[in-house]
Write a protein that holds these residues in place. Structure first.
Motif, mmCIF file in Angstrom:
data_model
loop_
_atom_site.group_PDB
_atom_site.id
_atom_site.type_symbol
_atom_site.label_atom_id
_atom_site.label_comp_id
_atom_site.label_asym_id
_atom_site.label_seq_id
_atom_site.Cartn_x
_atom_site.Cartn_y
_atom_site.Cartn_z
ATOM 1 N N THR A 35 6.901 11.930 -7.336
ATOM 2 C CA THR A 35 6.208 12.117 -6.063
ATOM 3 C C THR A 35 7.274 12.068 -4.967
ATOM 4 O OG1 THR A 35 4.302 10.965 -6.936
ATOM 5 C CG2 THR A 35 4.379 11.216 -4.548
ATOM 6 N N ASP A 38 5.465 10.904 0.924
ATOM 7 C CA ASP A 38 4.327 10.046 0.622
ATOM 8 C C ASP A 38 3.143 10.397 1.500
ATOM 9 O OD1 ASP A 38 2.561 8.157 -0.092
ATOM 10 O OD2 ASP A 38 3.847 6.435 0.356
ATOM 11 N N GLU A 39 2.140 10.959 0.833
ATOM 12 C CA GLU A 39 0.899 11.369 1.512
ATOM 13 C C GLU A 39 0.223 10.197 2.224
ATOM 14 O OE1 GLU A 39 -1.072 14.018 1.811
ATOM 15 O OE2 GLU A 39 0.281 15.450 0.855
ATOM 16 N N LEU A 40 0.478 8.993 1.737
ATOM 17 C CA LEU A 40 -0.318 7.849 2.203
ATOM 18 C C LEU A 40 0.438 6.973 3.206
ATOM 19 C CD1 LEU A 40 -1.882 6.809 -1.226
ATOM 20 C CD2 LEU A 40 -2.744 8.428 0.465
ATOM 21 N N ARG A 41 1.585 7.470 3.683
ATOM 22 C CA ARG A 41 2.407 6.597 4.525
ATOM 23 C C ARG A 41 1.758 6.311 5.872
ATOM 24 N NH1 ARG A 41 7.705 8.851 5.628
ATOM 25 N NH2 ARG A 41 7.920 7.959 7.692
ATOM 26 N N ARG A 62 -7.919 8.691 1.112
ATOM 27 C CA ARG A 62 -7.124 9.725 0.442
ATOM 28 C C ARG A 62 -6.458 9.216 -0.823
ATOM 29 N NH1 ARG A 62 -4.159 11.275 5.984
ATOM 30 N NH2 ARG A 62 -6.042 12.052 7.015
ATOM 31 N N GLU A 64 -3.068 9.828 -3.520
ATOM 32 C CA GLU A 64 -1.655 10.165 -3.330
ATOM 33 C C GLU A 64 -1.386 11.655 -3.486
ATOM 34 O OE1 GLU A 64 0.887 8.497 -6.418
ATOM 35 O OE2 GLU A 64 -0.879 8.302 -7.675
ATOM 36 N N ASP A 65 -2.260 12.366 -4.211
ATOM 37 C CA ASP A 65 -2.035 13.805 -4.361
ATOM 38 C C ASP A 65 -2.654 14.602 -3.215
ATOM 39 O OD1 ASP A 65 -4.709 13.560 -4.899
ATOM 40 O OD2 ASP A 65 -4.593 14.170 -7.007
ATOM 41 N N GLY A 66 -3.127 13.897 -2.185
ATOM 42 C CA GLY A 66 -3.631 14.575 -0.995
ATOM 43 C C GLY A 66 -5.124 14.869 -1.057
ATOM 44 N N ARG A 67 -5.716 14.666 -2.237
ATOM 45 C CA ARG A 67 -7.160 14.924 -2.339
ATOM 46 C C ARG A 67 -7.946 13.764 -1.740
ATOM 47 N NH1 ARG A 67 -7.225 15.765 -8.530
ATOM 48 N NH2 ARG A 67 -9.467 15.460 -8.309
#
Ligand SMILES: Nc1ncnc2c1ncn2[C@@H]1O[C@H](COP(=O)(O)OP(=O)(O)OP(=O)(O)O)[C@@H](O)[C@H]1O
Ligand SMILES: [Mg+2]
Length: 333
Positions: A35, A38-41, A62, A64-67
């Motif tokens: 990864t 980081d989508e979740l930062r 959300r 981590e894969d953005g979904r």
């Protein structure tokens, strides 16, 4: 496979990835998923759920894969995370997700918050009952057990699964700190009664439409003897590896659930095991500010609020237990 697992941390650091997942792929191959970024930062706001929701799951935030991260509604749910890990944002994201169904009567929320009511009182209009002392919590829980058993009796031999309607709503008990009831309660009798009621709801509630959603700082068995009755777990930031495996299981830890490595700067972040199976997924809940909680509570307020009646001198609750509201008692303002 174990060679790759052993080298995983070094590989992750070498390429500057935020996460590396190692999994078997077919018989001979190993799949490495890095990864990067980081989508979740960054934090984001919690939002009220969809008005037309079928109530199978609610949007919590959300993955981590953005979904979108959706949490199934129905399984008894335990959110474990140390102080400051962001349990409040999961508590409110779940309540926000159910809020439209609270307004239309398909869901009734019962809030239990023994930390002076700091959490639930801000959004009290969403709750059918609010308990801020152990005695009130026991009165609410025992009332719900009676309703649950009554409904289960009516369903026996007729219905196997409950579908929430305004006449027969889904009851969700939302507990801010479960240990305050099951471990740190100074009154042993109330503690025992609370535990019995929670165990009954957790073991018999699913089919007749009663669910528990509880938050907890310390997942040890001494603190929460009935941990096994919770069938859906979310692990937020935890103290160490042993706590992570208590919450999500050893297999999940081996396959990448690292609650103990979550840093303090990303509250509301945790790991869940997807319902369909497979590897643990890192998720983050939306943040619910005090203003947002007040706004959602006033927009989606319940029309059924029941005052909690505590029997004096520890009397038998069955004689003083709050009754199911008659239409005339239902508040509608
Ligand atoms: N999803 C989130 N996004 C951004 N900030 C968050 C999120 N969740 C919580 N926070 C912030 O992190 C801090 C701690 O969160 P919170 O109070 O929910 O923790 P807690 O796990 O309930 O702790 P305690 O067990 O002490 O009650 C709060 O100040 C809140 O502003
Ligand atoms: Mg809290």
């Amino acid at each position: 496979m174990s060679d790759f697992e052993g080298a995983a941390e070094a590989l992750r650091v070498a390429v500057g990835a935020s996460r590396l997942r190692v999994e078997p792929h077919g018989v001979r191959d190993v799949l490495l998923s890095f990864t990067v970024g980081d989508e979740l930062r960054f934090a984001f706001d919690a939002r009220p759920g969809d008005v037309a929701s079928s109530l199978e799951s609610v949007a919590m935030g959300r993955r981590e894969d953005g979904r979108a991260w959706r949490l199934p509604v129905g399984p008894h749910t335990l959110i474990a995370g140390c102080s400051g890990s962001g349990k409040g944002s999961l508590f409110w994201s779940f309540a926000f997700g159910l809020a439209p169904a609270v307004r239309d009567g398909r869901v009734q929320l019962h809030g239990i918050d023994l930390k002076g009511g700091m959490e639930i009182l801000m959004g009290r209009d969403l709750f059918t009952t609010s308990a801020t002392s152990a005695a009130e919590a026991v009165a609410v829980l025992e009332m719900l057990v009676a309703w649950m058993q009554e409904r289960a009796g009516q369903y026996a031999g007729r219905l196997r699964t409950h579908r929430p309607t305004a006449d027969e709503p889904l009851h969700v008990v939302m507990i801010d700190e479960l240990a305050a009831l099951t471990a740190y309660c100074p009154d042993r009798d109330l503690q025992r009664r609370a535990e019995t009621a929670i165990n009954l709801i957790c073991s018999q509630g699913r089919a007749p439409g009663f669910m528990v959603f509880a938050c907890l700082q310390d997942p040890r068995k001494e603190v929460i003897p009935s941990r096994g009755l919770f069938t859906q777990m979310v692990g937020l930031r935890l103290k160490d590896l042993s706590e992570t495996s208590m919450v999500l299981g050893e297999v999940a830890v081996l396959s990448g659930a690292h609650c103990h490595r979550i840093t303090r700067d990303v509250p509301g972040t945790g790991y869940v095991l997807p319902e369909e199976g497979g590897h643990p997924v890192r998720v983050r809940a939306g943040y619910a500010s005090d203003e947002a909680i007040r706004e959602v509570a006033s927009r989606f307020r319940t029309s059924t609020q029941i005052p909690v009646v505590v029997p004096e001198h520890g009397g038998e609750p069955s004689t003083r237990r709050p009754r199911r509201p008659r239409a005339s008692e239902v508040r509608d303002d």
